[in-house]
Design a protein around this motif. Sequence first.
Motif, PDB file in Angstrom:
ATOM      1  N   ALA A  82       0.834  -1.204   0.000  1.00  0.00           N
ATOM      2  CA  ALA A  82       0.000   0.000   0.000  1.00  0.00           C
ATOM      3  C   ALA A  82       0.868   1.253   0.000  1.00  0.00           C
ATOM      4  CB  ALA A  82      -0.928  -0.011   1.214  1.00  0.00           C
ATOM      5  N   GLN A  83       1.911   1.257   0.820  1.00  0.00           N
ATOM      6  CA  GLN A  83       2.800   2.411   0.880  1.00  0.00           C
ATOM      7  C   GLN A  83       3.553   2.589  -0.439  1.00  0.00           C
ATOM      8  OE1 GLN A  83       5.063   1.328   4.356  1.00  0.00           O
ATOM      9  NE2 GLN A  83       3.697   2.440   5.761  1.00  0.00           N
ATOM     10  N   SER A  84       3.992   1.458  -1.025  1.00  0.00           N
ATOM     11  CA  SER A  84       4.707   1.522  -2.294  1.00  0.00           C
ATOM     12  C   SER A  84       3.803   2.054  -3.404  1.00  0.00           C
ATOM     13  CB  SER A  84       5.242   0.136  -2.659  1.00  0.00           C
ATOM     14  OG  SER A  84       5.965   0.179  -3.874  1.00  0.00           O
ATOM     15  N   ALA A  85       2.552   1.572  -3.408  1.00  0.00           N
ATOM     16  CA  ALA A  85       1.601   2.058  -4.410  1.00  0.00           C
ATOM     17  C   ALA A  85       1.312   3.537  -4.191  1.00  0.00           C
ATOM     18  CB  ALA A  85       0.306   1.247  -4.330  1.00  0.00           C
ATOM     19  N   GLY A  86       1.224   3.936  -2.936  1.00  0.00           N
ATOM     20  CA  GLY A  86       0.978   5.339  -2.636  1.00  0.00           C
ATOM     21  C   GLY A  86       2.108   6.239  -3.096  1.00  0.00           C
ATOM     22  N   ARG A  87       3.314   5.695  -3.147  1.00  0.00           N
ATOM     23  CA  ARG A  87       4.465   6.456  -3.641  1.00  0.00           C
ATOM     24  C   ARG A  87       4.636   6.321  -5.153  1.00  0.00           C
ATOM     25  NH1 ARG A  87       6.827   3.988   1.060  1.00  0.00           N
ATOM     26  NH2 ARG A  87       7.740   2.396  -0.297  1.00  0.00           N
ATOM     27  N   GLY A  88       3.745   5.555  -5.790  1.00  0.00           N
ATOM     28  CA  GLY A  88       3.834   5.375  -7.234  1.00  0.00           C
ATOM     29  C   GLY A  88       4.914   4.412  -7.658  1.00  0.00           C
ATOM     30  N   GLU A  89       5.314   3.523  -6.765  1.00  0.00           N
ATOM     31  CA  GLU A  89       6.405   2.599  -7.057  1.00  0.00           C
ATOM     32  C   GLU A  89       5.935   1.266  -7.613  1.00  0.00           C
ATOM     33  OE1 GLU A  89       9.261   4.358  -3.488  1.00  0.00           O
ATOM     34  OE2 GLU A  89       8.322   2.390  -3.282  1.00  0.00           O
ATOM     35  N   MET A  90       4.634   1.083  -7.722  1.00  0.00           N
ATOM     36  CA  MET A  90       4.094  -0.129  -8.316  1.00  0.00           C
ATOM     37  C   MET A  90       2.733   0.202  -8.927  1.00  0.00           C
ATOM     38  SD  MET A  90       3.148  -2.202  -4.803  1.00  0.00           S
ATOM     39  CE  MET A  90       2.709  -3.685  -5.730  1.00  0.00           C
ATOM     40  N   GLY A  91       2.205  -0.729  -9.703  1.00  0.00           N
ATOM     41  CA  GLY A  91       0.943  -0.486 -10.379  1.00  0.00           C
ATOM     42  C   GLY A  91       1.139  -0.455 -11.882  1.00  0.00           C
ATOM     43  N   GLN A  92       0.316   0.310 -12.563  1.00  0.00           N
ATOM     44  CA  GLN A  92       0.347   0.363 -14.028  1.00  0.00           C
ATOM     45  C   GLN A  92       0.256   1.795 -14.501  1.00  0.00           C
ATOM     46  OE1 GLN A  92      -1.919  -2.615 -16.352  1.00  0.00           O
ATOM     47  NE2 GLN A  92      -2.896  -0.890 -17.384  1.00  0.00           N
ATOM     48  N   LEU A  93       1.044   2.131 -15.504  1.00  0.00           N
ATOM     49  CA  LEU A  93       1.016   3.453 -16.117  1.00  0.00           C
ATOM     50  C   LEU A  93       0.714   3.281 -17.597  1.00  0.00           C
ATOM     51  CD1 LEU A  93       1.592   6.505 -15.439  1.00  0.00           C
ATOM     52  CD2 LEU A  93       3.845   6.121 -16.455  1.00  0.00           C
ATOM     53  N   ASN A  94      -0.286   3.999 -18.077  1.00  0.00           N
ATOM     54  CA  ASN A  94      -0.723   3.897 -19.472  1.00  0.00           C
ATOM     55  C   ASN A  94      -0.176   5.084 -20.257  1.00  0.00           C
ATOM     56  OD1 ASN A  94      -2.416   1.568 -18.889  1.00  0.00           O
ATOM     57  ND2 ASN A  94      -3.763   3.006 -17.849  1.00  0.00           N
ATOM     58  N   ILE A  95       0.667   4.788 -21.230  1.00  0.00           N
ATOM     59  CA  ILE A  95       1.357   5.816 -22.002  1.00  0.00           C
ATOM     60  C   ILE A  95       0.905   5.750 -23.458  1.00  0.00           C
ATOM     61  CG2 ILE A  95       3.597   6.700 -22.743  1.00  0.00           C
ATOM     62  CD1 ILE A  95       4.826   5.355 -20.307  1.00  0.00           C
ATOM     63  N   GLY A  96       0.579   6.894 -24.011  1.00  0.00           N
ATOM     64  CA  GLY A  96       0.220   6.974 -25.419  1.00  0.00           C
ATOM     65  C   GLY A  96       1.293   7.721 -26.201  1.00  0.00           C
ATOM     66  N   PHE A  97       1.375   7.452 -27.492  1.00  0.00           N
ATOM     67  CA  PHE A  97       2.349   8.164 -28.320  1.00  0.00           C
ATOM     68  C   PHE A  97       1.882   8.145 -29.764  1.00  0.00           C
ATOM     69  CE2 PHE A  97       3.661   3.785 -27.849  1.00  0.00           C
ATOM     70  CZ  PHE A  97       3.905   3.371 -29.149  1.00  0.00           C
ATOM     71  N   THR A  98       2.212   9.188 -30.482  1.00  0.00           N
ATOM     72  CA  THR A  98       1.939   9.206 -31.915  1.00  0.00           C
ATOM     73  C   THR A  98       2.983   8.343 -32.612  1.00  0.00           C
ATOM     74  OG1 THR A  98       3.344  11.129 -32.313  1.00  0.00           O
ATOM     75  CG2 THR A  98       1.041  11.569 -31.753  1.00  0.00           C
ATOM     76  N   GLY A  99       2.679   7.945 -33.836  1.00  0.00           N
ATOM     77  CA  GLY A  99       3.599   7.080 -34.563  1.00  0.00           C
ATOM     78  C   GLY A  99       4.967   7.705 -34.738  1.00  0.00           C
ATOM     79  N   SER A 100       5.020   9.011 -34.991  1.00  0.00           N
ATOM     80  CA  SER A 100       6.308   9.661 -35.196  1.00  0.00           C
ATOM     81  C   SER A 100       7.041   9.890 -33.882  1.00  0.00           C
ATOM     82  CB  SER A 100       6.123  10.999 -35.924  1.00  0.00           C
ATOM     83  OG  SER A 100       5.257  11.854 -35.184  1.00  0.00           O
ATOM     84  N   ALA A 101       6.298  10.075 -32.775  1.00  0.00           N
ATOM     85  CA  ALA A 101       6.940  10.306 -31.477  1.00  0.00           C
ATOM     86  C   ALA A 101       7.756   9.111 -31.036  1.00  0.00           C
ATOM     87  CB  ALA A 101       5.886  10.638 -30.418  1.00  0.00           C
ATOM     88  N   ALA A 102       7.339   7.923 -31.459  1.00  0.00           N
ATOM     89  CA  ALA A 102       8.033   6.700 -31.046  1.00  0.00           C
ATOM     90  C   ALA A 102       9.475   6.672 -31.536  1.00  0.00           C
ATOM     91  CB  ALA A 102       7.283   5.478 -31.566  1.00  0.00           C
ATOM     92  N   PHE A 103       9.795   7.438 -32.579  1.00  0.00           N
ATOM     93  CA  PHE A 103      11.158   7.436 -33.120  1.00  0.00           C
ATOM     94  C   PHE A 103      12.050   8.461 -32.433  1.00  0.00           C
ATOM     95  CE2 PHE A 103       8.502   5.892 -36.642  1.00  0.00           C
ATOM     96  CZ  PHE A 103       9.130   4.684 -36.889  1.00  0.00           C
TER      97      PHE A 103
END
Length: 300
Positions: A82-103
């Motif tokens: 719980a403390q680790s999740a509260g610090r953002g040290e675990m869980g899931q992060l959803n990242i989006g990117f445009t096709g050109s940004a990936a390069f």
Amino acid sequence: MELRHIRYFMAVAEERNVTRAAEKLGIGQPPLSQQIHALEDELGVRLFRRTGHGVVLTEAGEAFVIDAKRVLDDARQAIENAQSAGRGEMGQLNIGFTGSAAFNPVVVNLIRKFRQSYPAVSLTLAEGNTAQLLAYLDDGRLDVAFVRLGNQSPAGVAFHHIAVEPMKLVLPTTHPLAKKRNVPLIALAQDPFVLLPREVSPTLNDVILGACRDAGFAPVIGQQAPQLSSVVNLVAAEFGVSLVPASVCQIRVEGVVYADIPGENISIRLALASRKDATTAKIANFLAIANESSLSPVAE
């Protein structure tokens, strides 16, 4: 049965002495004895047998200590999680990117640094055009998104500048100007331009058409491509010419060459977008790493 009763039991079981266990727990010996008696009464068995030197576990106590230790370990792990999740040290992060940004190497480096700093956070990556990514950001399907920043300024979204990329010409190797390192844009006024549809990439589309307009001509619109990498492939197939962000030059396709545009400052902006009301620690950690890389907020 309360968790503290189990802790009291384990302290006595480890010390084999009520007085030493009380000192270890920081409570008085009489209250500790009362709590142990209460636990035994609740279980309906004796957990300890008193001796002249202290206490020893009964058979029931020996059995109970195994599960009691597991319960305390599980409770400790639950607290740490719980403390680790509260610090953002675990869980899931959803990242989006445009096709050109990936390069773009800045994008790659940011994601790599985040993974190194927070290895227990799993990342999901989604590709889309800028309009789609901003919509996904708005409805919570994405936490952050790397986008090509044009005139979009949706309410509730914060943009952080990443890079201004120069645009490069991409020509088929059979083109009469293919051997030149610098090609004036006006020299391509009669060539068809391979473009992404405006609804797919409005920013890139506007930059290309605006550059042609500033050079003094309206481009011949040729074959449309479904994604940026397809633009390069279509140019290789001699469907026409195009302009792409400089980072796309990493795509080495047989049959194309990249060229600079002399005397022109044609560029496209790359930004990191996040919701202004996003308060999760994971997002804050990602933005912090981005800020360490000297990103700056884009003026609204």
